[in-house]
Write an enzyme that holds these catalytic residues in place. Sequence first.
Site, mmCIF file in Angstrom:
data_model
loop_
_atom_site.group_PDB
_atom_site.id
_atom_site.type_symbol
_atom_site.label_atom_id
_atom_site.label_comp_id
_atom_site.label_asym_id
_atom_site.label_seq_id
_atom_site.Cartn_x
_atom_site.Cartn_y
_atom_site.Cartn_z
ATOM 1 N N SER A 12 0.868 -1.180 0.000
ATOM 2 C CA SER A 12 0.000 0.000 0.000
ATOM 3 C C SER A 12 0.904 1.228 0.000
ATOM 4 C CB SER A 12 -0.920 -0.013 1.204
ATOM 5 O OG SER A 12 -0.151 0.022 2.374
ATOM 6 N N ILE A 13 0.306 2.381 -0.062
ATOM 7 C CA ILE A 13 1.124 3.596 -0.056
ATOM 8 C C ILE A 13 0.796 4.431 1.160
ATOM 9 C CG2 ILE A 13 2.197 4.603 -2.088
ATOM 10 C CD1 ILE A 13 -0.418 4.870 -3.395
ATOM 11 N N LYS B 289 -5.866 9.097 -7.907
ATOM 12 C CA LYS B 289 -5.994 7.915 -7.052
ATOM 13 C C LYS B 289 -7.416 7.392 -7.247
ATOM 14 C CE LYS B 289 -4.978 6.085 -2.483
ATOM 15 N NZ LYS B 289 -6.144 5.229 -2.343
ATOM 16 N N GLU C 15 -6.353 -0.452 -11.240
ATOM 17 C CA GLU C 15 -7.578 -0.365 -10.462
ATOM 18 C C GLU C 15 -8.782 -0.749 -11.324
ATOM 19 O OE1 GLU C 15 -6.732 0.516 -7.435
ATOM 20 O OE2 GLU C 15 -8.495 1.354 -6.413
ATOM 21 N N CYS D 157 -48.737 25.115 2.988
ATOM 22 C CA CYS D 157 -47.419 25.736 2.832
ATOM 23 C C CYS D 157 -46.930 26.328 4.156
ATOM 24 C CB CYS D 157 -47.508 26.825 1.767
ATOM 25 S SG CYS D 157 -46.015 27.812 1.633
#
EC number: 6.5.1.2
Length: 708
Positions: A106-107, A145, A204, A443
């Site tokens: 992973s980063i 990413k 990905e 209303c």
Amino acid sequence: MTENLDLFSAEPQGQKPSAAINAGVPESVMSKAAALRGQLHQWAHEYYVLDAPTVPDGEYDRVYQQLEALEGAYPALVTPDSPTQRVVGAVLDGLTPVRHAVPMLSIQTETDNEATGAIAFDQRVRKELGLDESAAAIEYVAEPKFDGLAMNLRYENGRLVQATTRGDGEVGEDVTHNIRTIRQIPLSLSAGRDVPPVVEVRGEVHMAKADLDRLNARQQAAGAKTFANPRNAAAGSVRQLDSSIAAQRPLSFFAYGLGEITPPQQGGPDFGTHYAMLQTLKSWGFPVAPQVSIARGASELVAFHERIGAERANLPYEIDGVVYKVNSLALQRQLGFKSREPRWAVAHKYPAQEMPTLMEAIDVQVGRTGKLTPVARLAPVQVGGVVVTNATLSNLFDIRKKGVRVGDQVIVRRAGDVIPEVVGRVPGERPAYVPNFRMPKSCPICGSEVVREKGEANHRCTGGLFCGAQRKEAILHFAHRRAMDIEGLGDKLVDQLVDAQVVRVLPDLYRLGLSSLAALDRMAEKSAQNVLAALEKSKSTTLQRFLFGLGIRNVGESTARDLAKHFGKLDAIMDASVEELLQVKDVGPVVADSIHTFFAQPHNREVVEQLRACGVHWDEGEPAEKAPQILAGMTVVLTGTLPTLGRDAAKDMLEAAGAKVSGSVSKKTSYVVAGAEAGSKLAKAEELGVPVLDEAGMLALLRGEQPG
Ligand code: IVH
């Protein structure tokens, strides 16, 4: 293109399926099949990856069927990478674990979500490399990413042999059967471009926003579960045991790295940089995100973060940040790893766009057009960098669909500059009894009846002119050039008049005096006089303009004209039943209902009475049948500036006499009425021999005389 499509991957040259050779398939048939496959791979690559098809779908289908026929006649011809083999219908008992040849790391994530967060990464890299201030800027590759699922694609001798999820980074799951159905992923790699014996491409798997929306609509229609985001949709699809389900999920892919690859000493490619590697992946047929850029030094990383951040909401796919990678592979090796994370890469996120929080209440807001919007009142929460306390819930159906109730933990989403919305509810406990939200019957601003038209999702206030929320809009509409034509009563003045509470209802306009107008900011006495004069002038009008000016929902200019023509008198319209209204040309049930509901409101009748009392008047006519339609069936075109009549007045008069007023001249045009500076329409009339009249001629025509 049909479902049967394949993706790029040219047949490796000269390679014949050994099964076919053994089975004695004629050489000519083998070459033919290889050629068809190569052609189909090329076209599919153009279609799915390059997004630039070069042949019509039908041509693709024709060639595909030829290949299918050949393979049908000689089953030994079928290769696993044949375009016909995308969906083989494998159904597995479970997914098989696979140990990665090279772990999927992973980063590290940069915690500072501001663009300047990129500076810290550059500084760390420079420090690790022992560079001082004076050393040149480091070159990086900056990438989006992607918010999807990491995938390892293993190719042996150019053919896809295995696709594996990341799993825990050491061991993933074999999902080859599903990945083969993704048309952006090549089954075999482009020939003659240095494809090494072994290469693992990483990237990905994701789902484009539009594809997710379509999938969710489909799921919903089928009563199946919908997906909250592209990542869930991608993961849910890729981990299916039955590949025919994955085949129906519109998955996409972006390549961003490598796993195992034949080393240069054994004939593998020797990439100097990450960027060069990505270019090679592209040449082999993989999609690489078009945003991927080279960035020199911290300042260009910051600029990339800002640029992609600004584009984020409009990108066709979801991202949750950007990734920076040192471009030089030699420097990457020098930097190495720290506790299973490379020192040469970092993920730099954007502030989260979705956050959970408590929904404390649902209020209802009334918009300028009378639409009622439920608004969620939230416990304050930081989303996308700002504190959010309110979010829209579109309408009642939106609330029902999302199944949210007061007291629920809900997910709030804020993308770019759009108004925050409640996406759904966080699953889990909810307070014992909370009633479902209901729209108010009257209303909240003016108490008028609230209605929902057939086939409409929105509830609306019927107060119109009377409703405070709709006041400014109603006044501007009333004053419009094509309604009461009150010159000088524009946005700014209406804002001032309403904000200062000088005008609450339309009749107040006609009660304005010089002193109250001149007292407004930036209003000179001369302009105040002009406005009063315009108001005075507007009192003399037509029934059509008055009706249009009332702003009755679904009653535009042409319906107002038809109503005026049909009934002749306002009271007849105000008292008409729905059935009677339905007799009017082009009035259907929705419009009839709008008119009927409008005049059923005592406030609206009161406004009309007061306007009449203020001196607003028009010539009431006879009901339509009796009005002479002397220009019925004629089409007239107006062009240029008429000496006395305005364009609108001329149009009204022509239409009142039954003519159709059109914007363009054709052979069917009965007359062109031309004023000063008439241009191309006049020329066209002369060219087609259409009779041309001036204003006097038009008036003569309307009097039933022969126009001069
Ligand atoms: S590079 C050693 N590049 O983010 C570096 N990852 O923890 C390996 N991701 O699950 C990853 N976009 O699936 C890289 N352009 C990109 C990426 C990316 C998304 C995902 C990846 C992994 C996570 C990183």
